[in-house]
Design a protein around this motif. Structure first.
Motif, PDB file in Angstrom:
ATOM      1  N   GLN A  45      15.403  -1.948  -8.525  1.00 14.96           N
ATOM      2  CA  GLN A  45      16.190  -1.038  -8.531  1.00 14.96           C
ATOM      3  C   GLN A  45      15.649   0.427  -7.817  1.00 14.96           C
ATOM      4  N   GLU A  46      14.508   0.541  -8.087  1.00 15.28           N
ATOM      5  CA  GLU A  46      13.806   1.688  -7.959  1.00 15.28           C
ATOM      6  C   GLU A  46      13.234   1.957  -6.462  1.00 15.28           C
ATOM      7  N   PHE A  47      13.057   0.649  -5.868  1.00 13.21           N
ATOM      8  CA  PHE A  47      12.302   0.720  -4.801  1.00 13.21           C
ATOM      9  C   PHE A  47      13.470  -0.040  -3.411  1.00 13.21           C
ATOM     10  N   SER A  48      14.769   0.003  -3.688  1.00 14.97           N
ATOM     11  CA  SER A  48      15.725  -0.410  -2.746  1.00 14.97           C
ATOM     12  C   SER A  48      15.398  -0.053  -1.297  1.00 14.97           C
ATOM     13  N   ARG A  49      15.155   1.212  -1.192  1.00 16.18           N
ATOM     14  CA  ARG A  49      15.081   2.144   0.147  1.00 16.18           C
ATOM     15  C   ARG A  49      13.632   1.585   0.913  1.00 16.18           C
ATOM     16  N   PHE A  50      12.828   1.112   0.117  1.00 10.79           N
ATOM     17  CA  PHE A  50      11.407   0.838   0.868  1.00 10.79           C
ATOM     18  C   PHE A  50      11.558  -0.478   1.795  1.00 10.79           C
ATOM     19  N   GLY A  51      12.214  -1.290   1.148  1.00 10.84           N
ATOM     20  CA  GLY A  51      12.530  -2.491   1.563  1.00 10.84           C
ATOM     21  C   GLY A  51      11.094  -3.567   1.727  1.00 10.84           C
ATOM     22  N   ASN A  52      10.796  -4.148   2.674  1.00  7.22           N
ATOM     23  CA  ASN A  52       9.498  -4.658   2.728  1.00  7.22           C
ATOM     24  C   ASN A  52       8.219  -4.194   3.291  1.00  7.22           C
ATOM     25  N   LEU A  53       7.106  -3.967   2.592  1.00 12.52           N
ATOM     26  CA  LEU A  53       5.905  -3.390   2.792  1.00 12.52           C
ATOM     27  C   LEU A  53       4.763  -4.427   3.197  1.00 12.52           C
ATOM     28  N   LYS A  54       5.124  -5.345   3.745  1.00 11.49           N
ATOM     29  CA  LYS A  54       4.103  -6.600   4.041  1.00 11.49           C
ATOM     30  C   LYS A  54       3.425  -6.023   5.448  1.00 11.49           C
ATOM     31  N   GLY A  55       2.150  -6.143   5.434  1.00 10.48           N
ATOM     32  CA  GLY A  55       1.479  -5.767   6.558  1.00 10.48           C
ATOM     33  C   GLY A  55       1.084  -4.271   6.678  1.00 10.48           C
ATOM     34  N   TYR A  56       1.747  -3.669   5.729  1.00 10.84           N
ATOM     35  CA  TYR A  56       1.211  -1.978   5.874  1.00 10.84           C
ATOM     36  C   TYR A  56      -0.086  -1.999   4.913  1.00 10.84           C
ATOM     37  N   GLN A  57      -0.835  -0.807   5.221  1.00  7.79           N
ATOM     38  CA  GLN A  57      -2.024  -0.615   4.353  1.00  7.79           C
ATOM     39  C   GLN A  57      -1.209   0.376   3.149  1.00  7.79           C
ATOM     40  N   VAL A  58      -1.526   0.018   1.915  1.00  5.61           N
ATOM     41  CA  VAL A  58      -1.154   0.605   0.914  1.00  5.61           C
ATOM     42  C   VAL A  58      -2.256   1.140  -0.035  1.00  5.61           C
ATOM     43  N   ILE A  59      -2.134   2.574  -0.177  1.00  2.22           N
ATOM     44  CA  ILE A  59      -3.064   3.301  -0.933  1.00  2.22           C
ATOM     45  C   ILE A  59      -2.656   3.598  -2.310  1.00  2.22           C
ATOM     46  N   GLY A  60      -3.414   3.257  -3.289  1.00  2.00           N
ATOM     47  CA  GLY A  60      -3.255   3.639  -4.602  1.00  2.00           C
ATOM     48  C   GLY A  60      -3.584   5.008  -5.071  1.00  2.00           C
ATOM     49  N   VAL A  61      -2.521   5.978  -5.353  1.00  2.86           N
ATOM     50  CA  VAL A  61      -2.764   7.161  -5.742  1.00  2.86           C
ATOM     51  C   VAL A  61      -2.527   7.415  -7.253  1.00  2.86           C
ATOM     52  N   GLY A  62      -3.469   8.103  -7.760  1.00  2.00           N
ATOM     53  CA  GLY A  62      -3.369   8.433  -9.278  1.00  2.00           C
ATOM     54  C   GLY A  62      -4.074   7.390 -10.280  1.00  2.00           C
ATOM     55  N   GLY A  63      -4.156   8.058 -11.506  1.00  2.00           N
ATOM     56  CA  GLY A  63      -4.975   7.354 -12.365  1.00  2.00           C
ATOM     57  C   GLY A  63      -4.639   5.891 -12.716  1.00  2.00           C
ATOM     58  N   VAL A  64      -3.564   5.393 -12.750  1.00  2.00           N
ATOM     59  CA  VAL A  64      -3.199   4.091 -12.696  1.00  2.00           C
ATOM     60  C   VAL A  64      -3.837   3.214 -11.923  1.00  2.00           C
ATOM     61  N   HIS A  65      -3.861   3.561 -10.605  1.00  2.00           N
ATOM     62  CA  HIS A  65      -4.542   2.605  -9.588  1.00  2.00           C
ATOM     63  C   HIS A  65      -5.884   2.727  -9.791  1.00  2.00           C
ATOM     64  N   TYR A  66      -6.735   4.020  -9.744  1.00  2.00           N
ATOM     65  CA  TYR A  66      -8.180   4.207  -9.627  1.00  2.00           C
ATOM     66  C   TYR A  66      -8.806   4.074 -10.928  1.00  2.00           C
ATOM     67  N   TYR A  67      -8.195   4.545 -12.161  1.00  2.00           N
ATOM     68  CA  TYR A  67      -8.832   4.596 -13.302  1.00  2.00           C
ATOM     69  C   TYR A  67      -8.682   3.283 -14.118  1.00  2.00           C
ATOM     70  N   SER A  68      -7.168   3.046 -14.400  1.00  2.00           N
ATOM     71  CA  SER A  68      -6.654   2.080 -15.557  1.00  2.00           C
ATOM     72  C   SER A  68      -7.140   0.643 -14.464  1.00  2.00           C
ATOM     73  N   ILE A  69      -6.351   0.496 -13.345  1.00  2.00           N
ATOM     74  CA  ILE A  69      -6.642  -0.943 -13.104  1.00  2.00           C
ATOM     75  C   ILE A  69      -7.948  -1.197 -12.231  1.00  2.00           C
ATOM     76  N   GLY A  70      -8.519  -0.145 -11.385  1.00  2.00           N
ATOM     77  CA  GLY A  70      -9.626  -0.122 -10.923  1.00  2.00           C
ATOM     78  C   GLY A  70     -10.876  -0.329 -11.866  1.00  2.00           C
ATOM     79  N   GLY A  71     -10.690   0.407 -12.933  1.00  2.00           N
ATOM     80  CA  GLY A  71     -11.731   0.128 -14.098  1.00  2.00           C
ATOM     81  C   GLY A  71     -11.770  -1.003 -14.632  1.00  2.00           C
ATOM     82  N   GLN A  72     -10.574  -1.956 -14.640  1.00  2.00           N
ATOM     83  CA  GLN A  72     -10.640  -3.174 -15.371  1.00  2.00           C
ATOM     84  C   GLN A  72     -11.375  -4.155 -14.457  1.00  2.00           C
ATOM     85  N   PHE A  73     -11.593  -3.890 -13.335  1.00  2.00           N
ATOM     86  CA  PHE A  73     -12.215  -4.641 -12.087  1.00  2.00           C
ATOM     87  C   PHE A  73     -13.551  -4.463 -12.401  1.00  2.00           C
ATOM     88  N   LYS A  74     -14.036  -3.369 -12.824  1.00  2.00           N
ATOM     89  CA  LYS A  74     -15.395  -2.691 -12.774  1.00  2.00           C
ATOM     90  C   LYS A  74     -16.347  -3.124 -11.448  1.00  2.00           C
TER      91      LYS A  74
END
Length: 146
Positions: A45-74
């Motif tokens: 519902q929220e990303f219908s305008r983006f379509g398919n991002l296969k092949g794009y380089q995706v940068i995770g911005v914000g605490g969810v990506h860097y601290y929460s998820i990144g921190g769980q990988f240690k």
């Protein structure tokens, strides 16, 4: 987005737990997969305008990506893909808040399901989290200074 870390955790609690439950942990493998399905439903519902991002380089911005998820990988290299995220989700879905041992334990595991569901919908191969926040983008935008 309308659905981020805390709203998603609250939705998981509402949809998958009895009333009054305060934490989704331990999530369990079944609820982890159902949470991922919920994230896919929301992202369609929220990303219908983006379509398919296969092949794009995706940068995770914000605490969810860097601290929460990144921190769980240690790891110093916090890049993750769908496969590593699914493995981590299933592994961490067995843990209680105390075992997660994080200031944000109540959202850490549901964040894995949220981001994985979004990645699946958008066909994102991998995410490279950076230690920046959304304000950095605003500060380098020329229109902000005019």
């Amino acid at each position: 987005l309308k659905t981020a870390s805390v709203p998603f955790k609250n939705l998981v609690l509402k949809e998958l737990y009895p009333d009054g439950t305060k934490t989704p942990n331990p999530l369990t493998e079944e609820r982890a997969l159902r949470s991922m399905d919920l994230a896919r439903f929301i992202s369609k519902q929220e990303f219908s305008r983006f379509g398919n991002l296969k092949g794009y380089q995706v940068i995770g911005v914000g605490g969810v990506h860097y601290y929460s998820i990144g921190g769980q990988f240690k790891k110093t290299n916090r890049i993750y893909n769908q496969s590593t995220l699914l493995s981590k989700l299933l592994e961490r879905s067995k843990l209680s808040d105390k075992e997660i041992d994080s200031k944000y334990a109540v959202t850490d595991v549901t964040n894995l399901a949220l981001v994985l569901g979004f990645m699946q919908t958008l066909k994102v191969d991998q995410v490279r989290p950076l230690k920046i926040n959304m304000a950095h983008g605003l500060l380098i935008n020329k229109d902000f200074w005019n």
